[in-house]
Design a protein around this motif. Sequence first.
Motif, mmCIF file in Angstrom:
data_model
loop_
_atom_site.group_PDB
_atom_site.id
_atom_site.type_symbol
_atom_site.label_atom_id
_atom_site.label_comp_id
_atom_site.label_asym_id
_atom_site.label_seq_id
_atom_site.Cartn_x
_atom_site.Cartn_y
_atom_site.Cartn_z
ATOM 1 N N MET A 65 6.353 -6.263 4.445
ATOM 2 C CA MET A 65 7.231 -5.021 4.205
ATOM 3 C C MET A 65 8.294 -5.283 3.664
ATOM 4 O O MET A 65 9.062 -6.298 3.797
ATOM 5 C CB MET A 65 7.470 -4.185 5.666
ATOM 6 C CG MET A 65 6.235 -4.049 6.425
ATOM 7 S SD MET A 65 6.634 -3.312 8.062
ATOM 8 C CE MET A 65 7.936 -4.446 8.939
ATOM 9 N N TRP A 66 9.013 -4.278 2.886
ATOM 10 C CA TRP A 66 10.250 -4.620 1.934
ATOM 11 C C TRP A 66 10.866 -3.168 2.379
ATOM 12 O O TRP A 66 10.161 -2.171 2.371
ATOM 13 C CB TRP A 66 10.003 -4.648 0.527
ATOM 14 C CG TRP A 66 9.304 -5.845 0.147
ATOM 15 C CD1 TRP A 66 9.816 -7.310 -0.045
ATOM 16 C CD2 TRP A 66 7.907 -6.204 0.187
ATOM 17 N NE1 TRP A 66 9.015 -8.089 -0.478
ATOM 18 C CE2 TRP A 66 7.577 -7.757 -0.176
ATOM 19 C CE3 TRP A 66 6.767 -5.464 0.545
ATOM 20 C CZ2 TRP A 66 6.512 -8.027 -0.384
ATOM 21 C CZ3 TRP A 66 5.406 -6.074 0.038
ATOM 22 C CH2 TRP A 66 5.360 -7.297 0.137
ATOM 23 N N GLN A 67 12.245 -3.629 2.360
ATOM 24 C CA GLN A 67 13.446 -2.447 2.414
ATOM 25 C C GLN A 67 14.310 -2.360 1.249
ATOM 26 O O GLN A 67 14.689 -3.554 1.149
ATOM 27 C CB GLN A 67 13.876 -2.267 3.998
ATOM 28 C CG GLN A 67 14.736 -0.964 3.888
ATOM 29 C CD GLN A 67 15.597 -1.113 5.116
ATOM 30 O OE1 GLN A 67 15.712 -2.176 5.918
ATOM 31 N NE2 GLN A 67 16.189 0.039 5.617
ATOM 32 N N TYR A 68 14.760 -1.183 0.887
ATOM 33 C CA TYR A 68 15.861 -1.299 -0.113
ATOM 34 C C TYR A 68 16.884 -1.575 0.541
ATOM 35 O O TYR A 68 17.383 -1.023 1.646
ATOM 36 C CB TYR A 68 15.791 0.112 -0.798
ATOM 37 C CG TYR A 68 17.031 0.380 -1.720
ATOM 38 C CD1 TYR A 68 16.966 0.047 -2.973
ATOM 39 C CD2 TYR A 68 18.140 1.005 -1.121
ATOM 40 C CE1 TYR A 68 18.210 0.138 -3.941
ATOM 41 C CE2 TYR A 68 19.378 0.967 -2.018
ATOM 42 C CZ TYR A 68 19.250 0.711 -3.404
ATOM 43 O OH TYR A 68 20.167 0.978 -4.246
ATOM 44 N N LEU A 92 3.984 5.521 -5.499
ATOM 45 C CA LEU A 92 3.835 5.675 -7.032
ATOM 46 C C LEU A 92 2.885 6.601 -7.681
ATOM 47 O O LEU A 92 2.898 7.550 -8.529
ATOM 48 C CB LEU A 92 3.675 4.355 -7.771
ATOM 49 C CG LEU A 92 4.609 3.201 -7.444
ATOM 50 C CD1 LEU A 92 4.456 1.975 -7.932
ATOM 51 C CD2 LEU A 92 6.090 3.562 -7.821
ATOM 52 N N LEU A 93 1.653 6.744 -6.883
ATOM 53 C CA LEU A 93 0.735 7.747 -7.300
ATOM 54 C C LEU A 93 1.021 8.941 -7.183
ATOM 55 O O LEU A 93 0.747 10.084 -7.936
ATOM 56 C CB LEU A 93 -0.770 7.349 -6.667
ATOM 57 C CG LEU A 93 -1.244 6.089 -6.984
ATOM 58 C CD1 LEU A 93 -2.657 5.755 -6.072
ATOM 59 C CD2 LEU A 93 -1.818 6.169 -8.514
ATOM 60 N N ALA A 126 0.945 -1.255 0.156
ATOM 61 C CA ALA A 126 0.040 -0.118 -0.023
ATOM 62 C C ALA A 126 0.874 1.472 -0.061
ATOM 63 O O ALA A 126 0.745 2.180 -0.678
ATOM 64 C CB ALA A 126 -0.886 0.096 1.322
ATOM 65 N N ASP A 127 2.009 1.205 0.888
ATOM 66 C CA ASP A 127 2.930 2.504 0.783
ATOM 67 C C ASP A 127 3.577 2.585 -0.699
ATOM 68 O O ASP A 127 3.668 3.810 -1.272
ATOM 69 C CB ASP A 127 4.130 2.095 1.904
ATOM 70 C CG ASP A 127 3.597 2.201 3.360
ATOM 71 O OD1 ASP A 127 2.534 2.850 3.555
ATOM 72 O OD2 ASP A 127 4.261 1.349 3.971
ATOM 73 N N ILE A 128 4.020 1.574 -1.194
ATOM 74 C CA ILE A 128 4.445 1.600 -2.574
ATOM 75 C C ILE A 128 3.289 2.256 -3.590
ATOM 76 O O ILE A 128 3.691 3.216 -4.390
ATOM 77 C CB ILE A 128 4.886 0.250 -3.229
ATOM 78 C CG1 ILE A 128 6.050 -0.442 -2.108
ATOM 79 C CG2 ILE A 128 5.374 0.154 -4.398
ATOM 80 C CD1 ILE A 128 6.350 -1.765 -2.335
ATOM 81 N N TYR A 169 3.572 -6.832 -6.693
ATOM 82 C CA TYR A 169 4.007 -7.893 -6.036
ATOM 83 C C TYR A 169 5.010 -8.871 -6.885
ATOM 84 O O TYR A 169 6.054 -9.431 -6.217
ATOM 85 C CB TYR A 169 2.560 -8.903 -5.456
ATOM 86 C CG TYR A 169 2.238 -8.529 -4.098
ATOM 87 C CD1 TYR A 169 2.716 -8.512 -3.046
ATOM 88 C CD2 TYR A 169 0.765 -7.677 -4.297
ATOM 89 C CE1 TYR A 169 2.378 -8.234 -1.968
ATOM 90 C CE2 TYR A 169 0.285 -7.127 -3.050
ATOM 91 C CZ TYR A 169 1.195 -7.477 -1.858
ATOM 92 O OH TYR A 169 0.513 -6.830 -0.750
ATOM 93 N N ARG A 170 4.591 -9.207 -8.101
ATOM 94 C CA ARG A 170 5.451 -9.862 -8.929
ATOM 95 C C ARG A 170 6.876 -9.296 -9.064
ATOM 96 O O ARG A 170 7.757 -9.952 -8.978
ATOM 97 C CB ARG A 170 4.782 -9.889 -10.330
ATOM 98 C CG ARG A 170 5.570 -10.795 -11.332
ATOM 99 C CD ARG A 170 4.760 -11.188 -12.565
ATOM 100 N NE ARG A 170 4.424 -9.855 -13.281
ATOM 101 C CZ ARG A 170 2.978 -9.298 -13.342
ATOM 102 N NH1 ARG A 170 2.191 -9.984 -12.831
ATOM 103 N NH2 ARG A 170 2.954 -8.429 -14.070
#
Length: 136
Positions: free
Chosen positions: A71-74, A34-35, A28-30, A47-48
């Motif tokens: 959650m993902w982090q760079y 992006l928006l 949702a944050d991503i 997701y893919r």
Amino acid sequence: MESVYRTGQREILAECFARNKEKMLTAADITEDLLKNGQRISVATIYRNLESLEKQGIIHKFMAEDGKKAMWQYVGAQSKCTEHYHLKCQGCGKVIHLECRFADDFDTHILKEHNFTMNREHTLLYGICSQCSQGV
């Protein structure tokens, strides 16, 4: 290991993570980021591509505090992010990479006293950073 084939959508996601290096992002944050930047990618495509970026070692996946959301982090392609603990501020969402010799003492204590081996790759400690605790 997956080849480092870069699609336009994957580039857009990589740029999103680069803009948010200090944070862990949910899907949702991503989407929101992006928006804000005038980019639209479907949730399925997000997701893919997250899975692909994770396999490439560019991002790292953690489970949210509730254990239900990812959650993902760079971390970048050359990161040693799996070798240390992470601290996440519950106020601002900032992530601190805990590269501290005392973490080794903690691991040793947990192993000796509790017969348990810690997994740094997936350990995330929650609290409040100094800026949030001072109300800055």
